[in-house]
Scaffold this motif. Structure first.
Motif, PDB file in Angstrom:
ATOM      1  N   GLY A  24       0.810  -0.967  -0.141  1.00 10.81           N
ATOM      2  CA  GLY A  24       0.289   0.081  -0.040  1.00 10.81           C
ATOM      3  C   GLY A  24       0.842   1.373   0.105  1.00 10.81           C
ATOM      4  N   LEU A  25       1.857   1.389   0.954  1.00  9.91           N
ATOM      5  CA  LEU A  25       2.462   2.562   1.140  1.00  9.91           C
ATOM      6  C   LEU A  25       3.610   2.715  -0.128  1.00  9.91           C
ATOM      7  N   VAL A  26       4.002   1.752  -0.574  1.00 10.87           N
ATOM      8  CA  VAL A  26       5.148   1.889  -1.641  1.00 10.87           C
ATOM      9  C   VAL A  26       4.375   2.157  -2.796  1.00 10.87           C
ATOM     10  N   TYR A  27       3.475   1.467  -3.274  1.00 11.49           N
ATOM     11  CA  TYR A  27       2.531   1.880  -4.419  1.00 11.49           C
ATOM     12  C   TYR A  27       2.141   3.210  -4.437  1.00 11.49           C
ATOM     13  N   THR A  28       1.669   3.640  -3.214  1.00 11.60           N
ATOM     14  CA  THR A  28       1.014   4.890  -3.082  1.00 11.60           C
ATOM     15  C   THR A  28       2.198   5.943  -3.757  1.00 11.60           C
ATOM     16  N   ARG A  29       3.244   5.849  -3.448  1.00 16.73           N
ATOM     17  CA  ARG A  29       4.342   6.677  -4.171  1.00 16.73           C
ATOM     18  C   ARG A  29       4.634   6.443  -5.395  1.00 16.73           C
ATOM     19  N   LEU A  30       4.161   5.219  -5.959  1.00 17.89           N
ATOM     20  CA  LEU A  30       4.528   5.124  -7.520  1.00 17.89           C
ATOM     21  C   LEU A  30       3.228   5.608  -8.344  1.00 17.89           C
ATOM     22  N   ILE A  31       2.006   5.377  -7.780  1.00 14.57           N
ATOM     23  CA  ILE A  31       0.935   5.784  -8.475  1.00 14.57           C
ATOM     24  C   ILE A  31       0.240   7.031  -7.961  1.00 14.57           C
ATOM     25  N   PRO A  32      -0.017   7.784  -8.905  1.00 15.52           N
ATOM     26  CA  PRO A  32      -0.482   9.051  -8.626  1.00 15.52           C
ATOM     27  C   PRO A  32      -1.991   9.158  -8.339  1.00 15.52           C
ATOM     28  N   ALA A  33      -2.309   9.809  -7.542  1.00 16.63           N
ATOM     29  CA  ALA A  33      -3.877   9.983  -7.284  1.00 16.63           C
ATOM     30  C   ALA A  33      -4.657  10.338  -8.470  1.00 16.63           C
ATOM     31  N   SER A  34      -5.813   9.574  -9.084  1.00 17.08           N
ATOM     32  CA  SER A  34      -6.337   9.758 -10.161  1.00 17.08           C
ATOM     33  C   SER A  34      -8.007   9.840  -9.885  1.00 17.08           C
ATOM     34  N   THR A  35      -8.748  10.192 -10.756  1.00 17.26           N
ATOM     35  CA  THR A  35     -10.112  10.276 -10.676  1.00 17.26           C
ATOM     36  C   THR A  35     -10.527   8.740 -10.601  1.00 17.26           C
ATOM     37  N   ALA A  36      -9.838   7.775 -11.273  1.00 21.41           N
ATOM     38  CA  ALA A  36     -10.195   6.471 -11.496  1.00 21.41           C
ATOM     39  C   ALA A  36     -10.374   5.882 -10.058  1.00 21.41           C
ATOM     40  N   ILE A  37      -9.181   6.316  -9.119  1.00 25.24           N
ATOM     41  CA  ILE A  37      -9.382   5.503  -7.797  1.00 25.24           C
ATOM     42  C   ILE A  37     -10.050   6.692  -6.870  1.00 25.24           C
ATOM     43  N   GLY A  38      -9.969   7.854  -7.261  1.00 28.73           N
ATOM     44  CA  GLY A  38     -10.670   8.926  -6.222  1.00 28.73           C
ATOM     45  C   GLY A  38      -9.953   9.537  -5.248  1.00 28.73           C
ATOM     46  N   SER A  39      -8.774   8.773  -4.761  1.00 29.11           N
ATOM     47  CA  SER A  39      -7.905   9.442  -3.938  1.00 29.11           C
ATOM     48  C   SER A  39      -6.605   8.828  -3.989  1.00 29.11           C
ATOM     49  N   SER A  40      -5.790   8.916  -2.811  1.00 25.12           N
ATOM     50  CA  SER A  40      -4.593   8.285  -2.811  1.00 25.12           C
ATOM     51  C   SER A  40      -4.939   6.528  -3.273  1.00 25.12           C
ATOM     52  N   TYR A  41      -3.519   5.902  -3.515  1.00 20.55           N
ATOM     53  CA  TYR A  41      -3.679   4.484  -3.765  1.00 20.55           C
ATOM     54  C   TYR A  41      -4.056   3.883  -2.564  1.00 20.55           C
ATOM     55  N   PHE A  42      -3.265   4.147  -1.434  1.00 19.05           N
ATOM     56  CA  PHE A  42      -3.341   3.818  -0.186  1.00 19.05           C
ATOM     57  C   PHE A  42      -4.981   3.833   0.421  1.00 19.05           C
ATOM     58  N   GLN A  43      -5.181   4.895   0.304  1.00 17.28           N
ATOM     59  CA  GLN A  43      -7.136   4.977   0.511  1.00 17.28           C
ATOM     60  C   GLN A  43      -7.850   4.340  -0.345  1.00 17.28           C
ATOM     61  N   PHE A  44      -7.335   3.942  -1.579  1.00 17.29           N
ATOM     62  CA  PHE A  44      -8.003   2.883  -2.517  1.00 17.29           C
ATOM     63  C   PHE A  44      -7.838   1.565  -1.882  1.00 17.29           C
ATOM     64  N   LEU A  45      -6.596   1.142  -1.696  1.00 18.53           N
ATOM     65  CA  LEU A  45      -6.255  -0.077  -1.435  1.00 18.53           C
ATOM     66  C   LEU A  45      -6.744  -0.678  -0.248  1.00 18.53           C
ATOM     67  N   VAL A  46      -6.690   0.254   0.860  1.00 18.15           N
ATOM     68  CA  VAL A  46      -6.824  -0.317   2.284  1.00 18.15           C
ATOM     69  C   VAL A  46      -8.300  -0.959   2.339  1.00 18.15           C
ATOM     70  N   PRO A  47      -9.324  -0.074   1.832  1.00 16.15           N
ATOM     71  CA  PRO A  47     -10.505  -0.822   2.112  1.00 16.15           C
ATOM     72  C   PRO A  47     -10.639  -2.102   1.372  1.00 16.15           C
ATOM     73  N   GLY A  48      -9.872  -2.265   0.381  1.00 13.91           N
ATOM     74  CA  GLY A  48     -10.077  -3.594  -0.233  1.00 13.91           C
ATOM     75  C   GLY A  48      -9.435  -4.699   0.578  1.00 13.91           C
ATOM     76  N   ILE A  49      -8.375  -4.272   1.473  1.00 12.13           N
ATOM     77  CA  ILE A  49      -7.565  -5.339   2.295  1.00 12.13           C
ATOM     78  C   ILE A  49      -8.500  -5.355   3.497  1.00 12.13           C
ATOM     79  N   VAL A  50      -9.167  -4.475   3.989  1.00 10.37           N
ATOM     80  CA  VAL A  50     -10.081  -4.595   5.112  1.00 10.37           C
ATOM     81  C   VAL A  50     -11.130  -5.617   4.517  1.00 10.37           C
ATOM     82  N   VAL A  51     -11.777  -5.656   3.608  1.00  5.06           N
ATOM     83  CA  VAL A  51     -12.767  -6.450   3.086  1.00  5.06           C
ATOM     84  C   VAL A  51     -12.124  -7.869   2.949  1.00  5.06           C
ATOM     85  N   VAL A  52     -11.154  -7.747   2.324  1.00  2.00           N
ATOM     86  CA  VAL A  52     -10.575  -9.295   2.174  1.00  2.00           C
ATOM     87  C   VAL A  52     -10.090  -9.830   3.452  1.00  2.00           C
ATOM     88  N   GLY A  53      -9.719  -9.073   4.486  1.00  4.82           N
ATOM     89  CA  GLY A  53      -9.507  -9.590   5.935  1.00  4.82           C
ATOM     90  C   GLY A  53     -10.837 -10.201   6.491  1.00  4.82           C
TER      91      GLY A  53
END
Lengths: 270, 314
Positions: free
Chosen positions: A40-69
């Motif tokens: 999450g944290l590494v990719y956040t620095r690689l992937i810029p925030a965009s309209t596709a994900i709505g926010s930073s990559y971390f904030q996009f990825l973490v809900p997914g991790i929470v749901v998979v958990g």
């Protein structure tokens, strides 16, 4: 003691069993934390925030991790049911002064609790990570996350129900793992847990995109992104869809488990 | 009212009849031992009484409550120690017993003390910090017994309670079972161990191929065998055939054990038969080396009523 109190005691005992399986906990926690804190944290620095994900990559990825958990913890119900069926603990349960439907309810509730407690812990870690890395956290988001707990609990019982179904129809342990893996691959892959809906619509056939959209895991991840991390108001329609897709799963699972218990009473074995 | 009553109870697994119209009663406050080899229907009967299994036909009542119609009520008044110990693998014995006590409404104020005392009585206290999955077979079996002891149910069922338990442990468990009976519980013990049955039983029911063969107190069952006493006589030399014929004429059933100098006689009263046997031996010139008098065992009783030895059964 009332039937309900007994149901709660059985649910509590089964729930504690999940956290007593230390190797499973170690695997789950290390996977979730490495996904969140490394990927999450590494990719956040690689992937810029965009309209596709709505926010930073971390904030996009973490809900997914929470749901998979939540998904992983809730599906452990199936493993526990399978063990109880094969090791005969279920026969001990059947001698306790509780109705069969109470026993079924206890397992489904314990699965729901396992999912919600585990994913709740991940959510807290995610918020702490945001604070640690000085990223903005909408205060309303925390409030929305609290409001979401009962809805995530229902989702968790639904997944526990599905796991109960597969445990009930598995003759051998390895078959249960096959079913559980197939369930995980299909539910997580055909969802918007880790990919934006637009990406799925772009690369996969329309029916699959529709399934992904109404997958309860997608709905949960979407609500978490939008409200718990985005700070936007909770949408009633999204919550209603989450309930409408989770409840049938819980019902199917409960019914399958109840049928298995009834079969044990008739045939002496599942 | 009987503590347990079954009427034409039958259970069929596919094409196999495990119970065939069993009529069976247990009086309140007694220890009823069900004796039978594996496959005789013992465990099936117990599983029906504790509501795990539904009968194919017939009825079964526990303290007047129908096991099919009111299963939950039956489960409130009965407790079972399974043949194979069943417990939560990752829980400690005390935690398993606490859960069990809570499910049966054992007074929370007395719970801890009762659990500790029972664990000490059954020599489980030393293993209190082990998880269930790390207990030995005997320890797990004693834990199974402990569940029923702390519960003190109206009907306590023990399915082969001392299999896998060492000799000292067996005696402990038997004494605790008798203590439980003295406290007012009705007890059913299923076993294929003759010594266990002899030590515990107020009455014995012999099950064979899903049917009740006979039910009575041990002395009455032994008396029911033709020739209640067994006399074994060792001679110094081979026994003359004529002597065997003469002894058969004295009443009872005399047989010469193959390839030995030993006679085995089943007689009604050993004290009357032995003097006549010694006279006949003296007349025949056969020198007696030793005489042993025993009463028939439950194994003999089983053999008498079923035509098969208990130990030879599968």
């Amino acid at each position: 003691m009332s039937q309900f109190s007994r149901l709660v005691r059985i649910a509590r005992t089964d729930f504690s069993y999940f956290f007593r399986t230390k190797w499973l906990m170690a695997v789950l926690i290390s996977l979730s934390l490495s996904d969140m804190l490394v990927v999450g944290l590494v990719y956040t620095r690689l992937i810029p925030a965009s309209t596709a994900i709505g926010s930073s990559y971390f904030q996009f990825l973490v809900p997914g991790i929470v749901v998979v958990g939540l998904f992983s913890a809730a599906t452990d119900t199936g493993r526990r049911i399978w063990l109880a069926l094969r090791e005969g603990v279920i026969q001990y349960y059947l001698t306790l002064p509780i109705r069969t439907r109470g026993l079924v309810g206890a397992y489904i509730i314990s699965g729901g609790l396992g999912g919600i407690v585990y994913s709740g812990a991940l959510l807290i870690i995610a918020y702490l990570s945001l604070i640690l890395f000085k990223a903005p956290i909408p205060i309303q988001g925390i409030l929305y996350a609290l409001i979401l707990i009962p809805f995530l609990f229902v989702l968790s019982t639904g997944i526990a129900g599905l796991a109960a179904f597969f445990a009930s129809v598995s003759r051998r342990g390895e078959m249960y793992w096959v079913y559980a893996q197939a369930l995980q691959v299909s539910m997580v892959t055909i969802s918007t847990v880790f990919y934006p809906a637009q990406t799925i619509a772009q690369y996969l056939p329309a029916p699959i995109a529709t399934i992904a959209e109404y997958n309860p895991l997608s709905l949960a991840a979407g609500v978490l992104r939008n409200s718990a991390f985005g700070g936007n108001a909770l949408e009633t329609s999204a919550l209603a869809s989450l309930l409408a897709t989770s409840l049938p799963l819980a019902t199917i699972g409960a019914l399958a488990y109840w049928i298995i218990l009834r079969t044990i009473r008739l045939k002496g074995k599942p | 009212m009987f503590a347990v009553e079954t009427l034409n109870l039958a259970k069929r697994y596919g094409k196999t009849d495990a119970l065939r119209g069993l009529n069976f009663t247990v009086n309140e406050g007694e220890i009823m031992v069900i004796l039978g080899p594996n496959g005789s229907g013992k465990t099936t009967l117990l599983m029906i009484l504790c509501t795990i299994l539904k009968p194919t036909s017939g009825t079964a009542k526990v303290v007047g409550i129908d096991v099919v119609e009111e299963g939950t009520k039956v489960r409130e008044v009965m407790g079972i120690a399974f043949q194979e110990a069943r417990g939560f693998w990752r829980h400690k014995p005390s935690s398993i017993l606490r859960f069990h006590a809570s499910m049966f409404d054992i007074d929370p104020a007395k719970r801890q003390d009762l659990i500790e005392r029972t664990m000490k009585d059954l020599e489980l206290w030393e293993s209190r910090d082990k998880m269930f999955m790390h207990l030995s077979g005997g320890q797990a079996k004693r834990l199974e017994t402990a569940k029923v002891l702390i519960q003190q149910p109206k009907l306590a069922i023990f399915d082969e309670p001392t299999s896998q338990v060492d000799l000292r442990g067996k005696r402990k468990i038997w004494d605790k079972i008798r203590e439980l009976r003295d406290q007012g519980s009705t007890i059913i013990v299923a076993t294929n161990e003759v010594r266990e049955a002899e030590y515990l039983a107020d009455r014995v029911t012999i099950l064979h191929e899903g049917n009740r063969v006979v039910c009575d107190t041990i002395p009455k069952l032994k008396d029911a065998i033709a020739g209640g006493d067994i006399v074994e006589v060792d001679f110094e030399d081979p026994v003359p055939e004529k002597l065997v014929q003469d002894l058969n004429g004295l009443g009872g059933e005399v047989s010469l054990l193959p390839e030995s100098n030993q006679l085995r006689a089943k007689v009604s009263k050993a004290e009357d038969w032995v003097p006549r046997m010694t006279s006949a031996s003296y007349v025949a010139g056969a020198k007696i080396a030793s005489i042993r008098i025993t009463e028939p065992s439950l194994d003999d009783v089983f053999l008498h009523f079923t035509g098969k030895a208990l130990a030879d059964q599968p």
